[in-house]
Design a protein around this motif. Sequence first.
Motif, PDB file in Angstrom:
ATOM      1  N   SER A   1     -16.372 -35.756  28.255  1.00  0.00           N
ATOM      2  CA  SER A   1     -16.854 -36.270  26.988  1.00  0.00           C
ATOM      3  C   SER A   1     -16.050 -35.629  25.864  1.00  0.00           C
ATOM      4  O   SER A   1     -15.328 -34.660  26.079  1.00  0.00           O
ATOM      5  N   GLY A   2     -16.174 -36.173  24.664  1.00  0.00           N
ATOM      6  CA  GLY A   2     -15.547 -35.593  23.494  1.00  0.00           C
ATOM      7  C   GLY A   2     -14.314 -36.304  22.994  1.00  0.00           C
ATOM      8  O   GLY A   2     -13.752 -35.907  21.967  1.00  0.00           O
ATOM      9  N   GLY A   3     -13.876 -37.338  23.679  1.00  0.00           N
ATOM     10  CA  GLY A   3     -12.723 -38.082  23.222  1.00  0.00           C
ATOM     11  C   GLY A   3     -13.041 -38.907  21.995  1.00  0.00           C
ATOM     12  O   GLY A   3     -14.192 -39.053  21.587  1.00  0.00           O
ATOM     13  N   GLY A   4     -11.997 -39.447  21.385  1.00  0.00           N
ATOM     14  CA  GLY A   4     -12.174 -40.263  20.206  1.00  0.00           C
ATOM     15  C   GLY A   4     -10.874 -40.482  19.481  1.00  0.00           C
ATOM     16  O   GLY A   4      -9.792 -40.197  19.999  1.00  0.00           O
TER      17      GLY A   4
ATOM     18  N   SER B   1     -15.009 -31.883  26.758  1.00  0.00           N
ATOM     19  CA  SER B   1     -15.891 -31.161  27.663  1.00  0.00           C
ATOM     20  C   SER B   1     -15.907 -31.840  29.015  1.00  0.00           C
ATOM     21  O   SER B   1     -15.782 -33.060  29.114  1.00  0.00           O
ATOM     22  N   CYS B   2     -16.074 -31.042  30.039  1.00  0.00           N
ATOM     23  CA  CYS B   2     -16.177 -31.523  31.407  1.00  0.00           C
ATOM     24  C   CYS B   2     -17.390 -30.858  32.024  1.00  0.00           C
ATOM     25  O   CYS B   2     -17.360 -29.658  32.324  1.00  0.00           O
TER      26      CYS B   2
ATOM     27  N   TYR C   1      -7.930 -38.812  29.189  1.00  0.00           N
ATOM     28  CA  TYR C   1      -7.930 -37.455  29.703  1.00  0.00           C
ATOM     29  C   TYR C   1      -8.966 -37.311  30.802  1.00  0.00           C
ATOM     30  O   TYR C   1     -10.119 -37.721  30.641  1.00  0.00           O
ATOM     31  N   TYR C   2      -8.547 -36.714  31.909  1.00  0.00           N
ATOM     32  CA  TYR C   2      -9.391 -36.529  33.072  1.00  0.00           C
ATOM     33  C   TYR C   2      -9.525 -35.047  33.394  1.00  0.00           C
ATOM     34  O   TYR C   2      -8.548 -34.302  33.305  1.00  0.00           O
TER      35      TYR C   2
ATOM     36  N   GLY D   1     -12.858 -39.980  33.033  1.00  0.00           N
ATOM     37  CA  GLY D   1     -11.895 -40.006  31.954  1.00  0.00           C
ATOM     38  C   GLY D   1     -12.531 -40.253  30.600  1.00  0.00           C
ATOM     39  O   GLY D   1     -13.581 -40.880  30.486  1.00  0.00           O
ATOM     40  N   THR D   2     -11.877 -39.744  29.563  1.00  0.00           N
ATOM     41  CA  THR D   2     -12.299 -39.989  28.192  1.00  0.00           C
ATOM     42  C   THR D   2     -11.064 -40.277  27.345  1.00  0.00           C
ATOM     43  O   THR D   2     -10.038 -39.610  27.462  1.00  0.00           O
ATOM     44  N   GLN D   3     -11.160 -41.284  26.497  1.00  0.00           N
ATOM     45  CA  GLN D   3     -10.015 -41.745  25.720  1.00  0.00           C
ATOM     46  C   GLN D   3      -9.788 -40.858  24.508  1.00  0.00           C
ATOM     47  O   GLN D   3     -10.711 -40.576  23.744  1.00  0.00           O
ATOM     48  N   VAL D   4      -8.537 -40.437  24.328  1.00  0.00           N
ATOM     49  CA  VAL D   4      -8.102 -39.726  23.137  1.00  0.00           C
ATOM     50  C   VAL D   4      -7.008 -40.554  22.478  1.00  0.00           C
ATOM     51  O   VAL D   4      -5.993 -40.853  23.108  1.00  0.00           O
ATOM     52  N   THR D   5      -7.218 -40.911  21.231  1.00  0.00           N
ATOM     53  CA  THR D   5      -6.239 -41.691  20.483  1.00  0.00           C
ATOM     54  C   THR D   5      -5.856 -40.925  19.231  1.00  0.00           C
ATOM     55  O   THR D   5      -6.723 -40.575  18.425  1.00  0.00           O
TER      56      THR D   5
END
Length: 122
Positions: free
Chosen positions: A7-10, A21-22, A94-95, A115-119
């Motif tokens: 979590s925590g992507g954006g 965070s994982c 990100y994984y 996975g969580t997306q980071v842009t």
Amino acid sequence: QVQLVESGGGLVQPGGSLRLSCTASGRTFSTTAVGWFRQAPGKERDFVATIGWSSIFTSYADSVKGRFTISRDNAKNTAYLQMNNLKPEDTAVYYCAAAILPTRSLGNYDYWGQGTQVTVSS
């Protein structure tokens, strides 16, 4: 086995920061190494950072060294990736993953999060 959820992507501007965070479940987490990997569209999944069970050993890809920090809190069953001074080329999914020993080799990781997306973009 270990289950992992990132979590925590954006979306963030260049030069900004994010903390991923994982969160893990499973009784073996405290003795499991954690790695962070990333995958941009159309590209292979690449190593970012890894940390041993005690947090004493860490290793980073050259592209993120000095900007990213990997850490973990075994009492919370959580690993983190603090990302500072983000660049557009950091854009990826990100994984987090778990392995017996800290390693750069993707094939040595047995358990993966979704996975969580980071842009990173202006």
